[in-house]
Design an enzyme around this catalytic site. Structure first.
Site, PDB file in Angstrom:
ATOM      1  N   HIS A  80       1.034   5.180   1.248  1.00  0.00           N
ATOM      2  CA  HIS A  80       0.485   6.128   2.222  1.00  0.00           C
ATOM      3  C   HIS A  80       0.481   7.525   1.613  1.00  0.00           C
ATOM      4  O   HIS A  80       1.440   7.904   0.935  1.00  0.00           O
ATOM      5  CB  HIS A  80       1.371   6.204   3.482  1.00  0.00           C
ATOM      6  CG  HIS A  80       1.407   4.963   4.294  1.00  0.00           C
ATOM      7  ND1 HIS A  80       0.656   4.799   5.435  1.00  0.00           N
ATOM      8  CD2 HIS A  80       2.119   3.819   4.151  1.00  0.00           C
ATOM      9  CE1 HIS A  80       0.909   3.610   5.957  1.00  0.00           C
ATOM     10  NE2 HIS A  80       1.796   2.999   5.200  1.00  0.00           N
ATOM     11  N   HIS A  96       0.845  -1.204   0.000  1.00  0.00           N
ATOM     12  CA  HIS A  96       0.000   0.000   0.000  1.00  0.00           C
ATOM     13  C   HIS A  96       0.869   1.240   0.000  1.00  0.00           C
ATOM     14  O   HIS A  96       1.992   1.235   0.506  1.00  0.00           O
ATOM     15  CB  HIS A  96      -0.966   0.019   1.182  1.00  0.00           C
ATOM     16  CG  HIS A  96      -0.331  -0.214   2.522  1.00  0.00           C
ATOM     17  ND1 HIS A  96       0.153  -1.442   2.934  1.00  0.00           N
ATOM     18  CD2 HIS A  96      -0.100   0.634   3.552  1.00  0.00           C
ATOM     19  CE1 HIS A  96       0.641  -1.340   4.148  1.00  0.00           C
ATOM     20  NE2 HIS A  96       0.520  -0.086   4.555  1.00  0.00           N
TER      21      HIS A  96
END
Ligand code: ZN
Length: 139
Positions: free
Chosen positions: A101, A99
């Site tokens: 951020h 992922h």
């Protein structure tokens, strides 16, 4: 049922504040934000880290990161933001599903990435560069 919380969010099995989604990615608010509005761009397909990403995901990930960053800037009047990814436990990765951020930043927000910058000794920078260049593998 997957034991990966991001796979469960992608599947709709775990609730999340979804900001943006398409066929490749889901973007949500981080449940433990560094600052309010801290968002995560998550590929729908489970991969552990950056090196496992499939090429067809590169553009959708960056498109989503740009779309959501622009929305954050406008919605929350950001003065800046950090865009980063932690890969590996030692780097701070806590959910082992890749992922990105996006963290809102403001003047005097009291957020600091503590860095102790190093200096290369004479010739050392070229040695590092040579070692890295010798391991560049073209796709
Ligand atoms: Zn997953």
């Amino acid at each position: 049922m997957s034991n990966c919380v991001f796979c469960r969010i992608v599947a709709g099995e775990v609730p999340a504040e979804v900001l943006f989604a398409n066929d490749y990615v889901v973007t949500i608010l981080d449940i433990n934000p560094i600052h309010y509005g801290h968002a995560l761009v998550i590929p729908r397909k489970h991969v552990r880290g950056f090196l496992e990403l499939e090429p067809d995901c590169y553009a959708p990930l960056l498109d989503a990161a740009k779309t959501v960053s622009a929305a954050l800037v406008d919605a929350l009047n950001l003065e800046g933001y950090n865009l980063f990814s932690n890969n590996g436990r030692i780097a701070g990765q806590s959910v082992f599903h890749f992922h990105l951020h996006i963290t809102p930043r403001y003047e005097n927000d009291d957020i600091r990435f503590v860095l102790k910058l190093k200096k290369y000794n004479d010739g050392e920078m070229k040695q590092y560069a040579d070692r890295i260049r010798q391991n560049i593998k073209h796709a």
